[in-house]
Motif scaffolding. Structure first.
Motif, short mmCIF file in Angstrom:
data_model
loop_
_atom_site.label_atom_id
_atom_site.label_comp_id
_atom_site.label_asym_id
_atom_site.label_seq_id
_atom_site.Cartn_x
_atom_site.Cartn_y
_atom_site.Cartn_z
N LYS A 28 0.83 -1.21 0.00
CA LYS A 28 0.00 0.00 0.00
C LYS A 28 0.87 1.26 0.00
CE LYS A 28 -4.00 -2.03 2.28
NZ LYS A 28 -4.80 -2.04 3.50
N ALA A 29 1.94 1.24 0.78
CA ALA A 29 2.77 2.43 0.95
C ALA A 29 3.41 2.88 -0.35
CB ALA A 29 3.84 2.17 2.00
N ILE A 30 3.78 1.95 -1.22
CA ILE A 30 4.47 2.35 -2.46
C ILE A 30 3.55 3.12 -3.42
CG2 ILE A 30 6.21 0.54 -2.34
CD1 ILE A 30 4.64 -1.04 -4.40
N GLN A 31 2.28 3.16 -3.12
CA GLN A 31 1.34 3.92 -3.94
C GLN A 31 1.35 5.41 -3.62
OE1 GLN A 31 -2.57 2.06 -3.75
NE2 GLN A 31 -1.62 0.04 -3.61
N TYR A 32 2.04 5.81 -2.55
CA TYR A 32 2.04 7.19 -2.10
C TYR A 32 3.44 7.80 -2.20
CZ TYR A 32 -2.46 5.89 -0.15
OH TYR A 32 -3.75 5.44 0.00
N GLN A 33 3.47 9.09 -2.48
CA GLN A 33 4.74 9.80 -2.62
C GLN A 33 5.57 9.72 -1.34
OE1 GLN A 33 4.32 13.78 -4.12
NE2 GLN A 33 6.47 14.26 -3.79
N ASP A 34 4.92 9.74 -0.20
CA ASP A 34 5.64 9.69 1.07
C ASP A 34 5.63 8.29 1.68
OD1 ASP A 34 2.98 9.54 1.79
OD2 ASP A 34 3.15 10.96 3.45
N GLY A 35 5.36 7.27 0.87
CA GLY A 35 5.19 5.92 1.38
C GLY A 35 6.48 5.21 1.77
N LEU A 36 7.59 5.58 1.14
CA LEU A 36 8.87 4.93 1.43
C LEU A 36 9.89 5.93 1.95
CD1 LEU A 36 9.40 2.64 -1.70
CD2 LEU A 36 8.42 2.03 0.51
N ALA A 37 10.76 5.44 2.81
CA ALA A 37 11.93 6.19 3.25
C ALA A 37 13.11 5.22 3.10
CB ALA A 37 11.79 6.64 4.70
N VAL A 38 14.08 5.62 2.30
CA VAL A 38 15.23 4.77 2.04
C VAL A 38 16.48 5.49 2.55
CG1 VAL A 38 16.60 3.58 0.29
CG2 VAL A 38 14.11 3.78 0.02
N LEU A 39 17.15 4.83 3.46
CA LEU A 39 18.40 5.36 4.00
C LEU A 39 19.53 4.80 3.15
CD1 LEU A 39 19.98 6.82 6.24
CD2 LEU A 39 19.85 4.71 7.56
N GLY A 40 20.31 5.67 2.54
CA GLY A 40 21.41 5.25 1.68
C GLY A 40 22.75 5.40 2.39
N VAL A 41 23.59 4.41 2.25
CA VAL A 41 24.94 4.43 2.83
C VAL A 41 25.91 4.12 1.69
CG1 VAL A 41 26.51 3.38 4.50
CG2 VAL A 41 24.08 3.62 5.07
N MET A 42 26.82 5.06 1.43
CA MET A 42 27.83 4.85 0.40
C MET A 42 28.92 3.92 0.94
SD MET A 42 26.63 6.37 -2.06
CE MET A 42 25.61 7.70 -2.60
N LEU A 43 29.39 3.02 0.09
CA LEU A 43 30.39 2.04 0.49
C LEU A 43 31.72 2.34 -0.21
CD1 LEU A 43 28.15 -1.12 0.14
CD2 LEU A 43 28.64 0.16 2.22
N GLN A 44 32.79 2.25 0.56
CA GLN A 44 34.13 2.47 0.02
C GLN A 44 34.97 1.22 0.23
OE1 GLN A 44 35.28 5.99 2.29
NE2 GLN A 44 34.79 7.26 0.53
N LEU A 45 35.98 1.06 -0.59
CA LEU A 45 36.92 -0.04 -0.44
C LEU A 45 37.92 0.30 0.65
CD1 LEU A 45 37.64 -0.84 -4.18
CD2 LEU A 45 36.08 -2.01 -2.63
N SER A 46 38.38 -0.72 1.34
CA SER A 46 39.36 -0.52 2.41
C SER A 46 40.29 -1.72 2.45
CB SER A 46 38.64 -0.38 3.75
OG SER A 46 39.57 -0.35 4.81
N SER A 47 41.52 -1.48 2.88
CA SER A 47 42.46 -2.60 3.03
C SER A 47 42.21 -3.35 4.34
CB SER A 47 43.90 -2.09 2.99
OG SER A 47 44.11 -1.14 4.03
#
Length: 137
Positions: free
Chosen positions: A79-98
């Protein structure tokens, strides 16, 4: 500890779906309701310099993690995906590390068991907070 139980894999994306009755929620900022966690997924590329779905100041990253939540008021993700405010997505950028990131090891171990598109497997439970950077500012 949050129980995450399902992987699916498609090319350069891997998704973990949550299978439990009471899911974590978050609110605040510009969000006017509680948002319930439903799944997380990763995006990565075929080269180490790009793979994130988004960029910051024009810079791409090797990968990106999305923690997907839906607005509780709507009762379900469907149901939520039918609304503009239905989703909240937290994005985390990933970096390479040794250095290895021990907090991500259970995710990495689970990903090793997925070898083809559409495959699925079980992942060892871990705290969702382990997916977040130490500095969340």
């Amino acid at each position: 500890m949050t129980q995450l139980t399902h992987w699916s894999y498609e090319g350069t994306t891997a998704q973990v779906s949550l299978k439990m009755k009471h899911r974590p929620t978050f609110h605040g900022g510009n969000l006017h309701s509680d948002y319930e966690f439903v799944q997380f997924h990763f995006h990565w590329g075929s080269v180490d310099t790009q793979g994130s779905e988004h960029s910051i100041d024009g810079v791409s990253f090797p990968g990106e993690l999305h923690l997907v939540h839906y607005r509780n008021d709507y009762g379900s993700l469907k149901k939520a995906i039918q609304y503009q405010d239905g989703l909240a997505v937290l994005g985390v950028m990933l970096q390479l590390s040794s250095k290895d990131n021990s907090k991500l090891q259970k995710v990495i171990d689970g990903l090793h068991n997925i070898h083809k598109d559409g495959a699925d497997d079980t992942i060892t439970p871990f705290a969702l907070e382990d997916l977040l950077p130490s500095n969340t500012n």
